[in-house]
Enzyme design. Structure first.
Site, PDB file in Angstrom:
ATOM      1  N   THR A 234       0.826  -1.202   0.000  1.00  0.00           N
ATOM      2  CA  THR A 234       0.000   0.000   0.000  1.00  0.00           C
ATOM      3  C   THR A 234       0.863   1.256   0.000  1.00  0.00           C
ATOM      4  O   THR A 234       0.535   2.242  -0.669  1.00  0.00           O
ATOM      5  CB  THR A 234      -0.933  -0.014   1.218  1.00  0.00           C
ATOM      6  OG1 THR A 234      -1.816  -1.135   1.108  1.00  0.00           O
ATOM      7  CG2 THR A 234      -1.766   1.249   1.299  1.00  0.00           C
ATOM      8  N   VAL A 236       3.855   1.805  -1.351  1.00  0.00           N
ATOM      9  CA  VAL A 236       4.354   2.084  -2.704  1.00  0.00           C
ATOM     10  C   VAL A 236       3.192   2.421  -3.627  1.00  0.00           C
ATOM     11  O   VAL A 236       3.293   3.307  -4.487  1.00  0.00           O
ATOM     12  CB  VAL A 236       5.153   0.886  -3.236  1.00  0.00           C
ATOM     13  CG1 VAL A 236       5.582   1.115  -4.684  1.00  0.00           C
ATOM     14  CG2 VAL A 236       6.381   0.638  -2.370  1.00  0.00           C
ATOM     15  N   GLU A 254      -3.469  -2.935  -6.972  1.00  0.00           N
ATOM     16  CA  GLU A 254      -3.922  -4.033  -6.105  1.00  0.00           C
ATOM     17  C   GLU A 254      -2.915  -4.127  -4.981  1.00  0.00           C
ATOM     18  O   GLU A 254      -1.768  -4.535  -5.187  1.00  0.00           O
ATOM     19  CB  GLU A 254      -4.021  -5.329  -6.910  1.00  0.00           C
ATOM     20  CG  GLU A 254      -4.929  -6.360  -6.261  1.00  0.00           C
ATOM     21  CD  GLU A 254      -4.178  -7.284  -5.325  1.00  0.00           C
ATOM     22  OE1 GLU A 254      -4.303  -7.093  -4.089  1.00  0.00           O
ATOM     23  OE2 GLU A 254      -3.483  -8.166  -5.817  1.00  0.00           O
TER      24      GLU A 254
END
Length: 487
Positions: A234, A236, A254
């Site tokens: 999350t 990055v 995702e």
């Protein structure tokens, strides 16, 4: 010696129209189970990425104009070759990524399905006809390729998570620059390059450049990449989303998960323990859909914890390449240290270690923690290890409050003998995927996949979502006879 893939021939190269040396040097491919260096792979730098994007942009229009049946034929051939060379793909997945044999086999099977689904996409309707308020006008709205799609993939399911973006993006007429994680550069990158090369994909339509942060940043920021498909953390993902937003560039993110596995008081406890163990321990828990938080009604908690611990203690922890193993190694020493710190800190804060909680080498025993409260690291963090933290609840209001204490919203599972009760509860859980009387680690190639909250940006992979995700909409209207306007 394999003519399809030999490490000495291919693993120190990038695939940029052809096999060549990179400008960014090389990196060791380290077997996590033993620490042995299996090969050396090239690492692309920003200059390699820029060149790959320019070449991909140049080749994309001709690929998009190719008749659909010819694009489908290449994708079907890639699927055939994947099965022909299955032993090569599976062995690299085991040795490079620490996968147990069943996981590597399942990943290969799912990747084969992805390729065949992508081949079928080429013949699906690509638009609709819409009415017009203007007499004599005909409106059509069709899906057209984006251009160059950048794909950045992680190390845990490197083959599948690359192919779920690469195959549909190519199918609908895009070119792709794939940057796999350097820890899985062979399984998630070089083998894919060889697969499409042997399948007859025209040079330049797919470029494969293993690399690190420099290569990733170059791929995201280049003005010729029309979309970034990213699977990873999350933290990055937020940076990539921010950059893509500033550049008005499409992104499919995702991201992480800290998934709720819920056991109600009327659940089949034997079945729930089986599902809980699978969801927590498969691939050493290194899965974004891992059952990371076990919420168990207080009246059945003791029975559930006991049965879960029994299953954990029966699992064999060993090198999956040397023999039967249920649990393989964690991917690297840093991940092991991070996991151990979270478990130790939670125990110091009052969690009870039921079983596991120790390691040898990069192998970590399947672990069960009870008495876990919402402020503990084992609850708050995405552990990415074989740990099942158990938190109890007394009623559904308390349950929803505790489940919602995490900002992640990828997957959830609910065990109950009452389907109606479970469905009612599902409506209150903020997760993109909810499985009733099952576990959280589920993926079907024909079903849209994705999460809520910190688990993604509403992008979806799979089935009908693929066409929308990897194309853009174009309105085309036509008039048989030009009309006359007032001026």
């Amino acid at each position: 010696m394999s003519t399809f893939f030999n490490a000495e021939t291919y693993s120190n190269r990038i695939y940029l129209n052809d096999w060549r040396e990179s400008r960014g040097g090389t990196s060791d491919v380290v077997e996590p189970a033993t620490g042995k260096v299996l090969a050396r792979t090239a690492i692309g730098n920003s200059e390699d990425i820029r060149e790959a994007i320019v070449e991909a942009k140049a080749q994309q229009p001709a690929w998009a104009r190719l008749p659909f049946d010819q694009r489908a034929r290449i994708l079907r051939r890639a699927a055939e070759l994947l099965l022909e060379h299955r032993d090569t793909f599976i062995e690299w997945n085991i040795r490079e990524c620490g996968s147990i044999v069943p996981k590597a086999e399942a990943e290969l099977h799912s990747t084969h399905e992805q390729l065949n689904m992508a081949a079928a996409m080429t013949m699906q309707p690509d638009g609709i006809t819409l009415p017009s308020s203007m007499p004599g006008r005909r409106n059509t709205c069709r899906r057209v390729p984006l251009g160059v799609v950048g794909v950045i993939t992680p190390w845990n399911f490197p083959l599948l998570l690359a192919m779920r973006s690469v195959a549909p993006a190519i199918a609908v007429g895009n070119s792709v620059v794939l940057k796999p994680d350097h820890q899985s550069a062979v399984t998630g990158g070089l083998l894919i390059a060889r697969l499409f090369e042997e399948a007859g994909l025209p040079a330049g339509v797919l470029q494969v450049i293993p690399g690190g942060a420099e290569a990733g940043e170059a791929l995201v920021t280049h003005p010729l990449t029309a979309m970034i498909s990213f699977t990873g953390s999350t933290a990055v993902g937020r940076k990539i989303g921010r950059t893509c937003g500033e550049l008005l560039k499409k992104s499919a993110l995702e991201l992480g998960g800290n998934n709720a596995f819920i056991v109600l008081d009327d659940a089949d406890i034997d079945a729930a323990a089986s599902h809980g163990a699978w969801g927590a321990y498969l691939h050493q828990g290194q899965i974004c859909m891992q059952s990371g938080r076990h919420f168990v009604h207080h009246s059945v908690a003791e029975a559930y914890i006991s049965k879960l611990a029994e299953r954990a203690e029966r699992l064999t922890v060993a090198d999956p390449f040397l023999g039967t193993a249920d649990i393989g190694p964690l991917i690297n020493a840093q991940q092991l240290e991070k996991l151990d710190m979270a478990v130790t800190a939670s125990i110091n804060d009052g969690a009870r270690l039921v079983t596991g909680g120790h390691s040898h080498g990069q192998f970590y025993r399947p672990t069960v923690l009870s008495n876990v409260s919402i402020d503990m690291p084992a609850f708050q963090q995405e552990l990415f290890g074989p740990v099942a933290p158990v938190t109890t609840f007394h009623d559904e209001e308390e349950l929803i409050e505790k489940v919602s204490a995490s900002s992640y919203g990828l997957a959830a599972a609910i065990h109950s003998s009452s389907i109606g009760r479970a469905l009612d509860l599902a409506e209150r859980i903020p997760a993109g995927m909810i499985h009733i009387n099952d576990q959280t680690v589920n993926n079907e190639f024909q079903v849209p996949f994705g999460g809520f909250g910190d688990s993604g940006n509403s992008g979806r992979f799979g089935g009908p979502a693929n066409l929308e995700e990897f194309t853009q909409s174009q309105w085309v209207s036509l008039m048989n006879t030009p009309r006359t306007y007032p001026f």
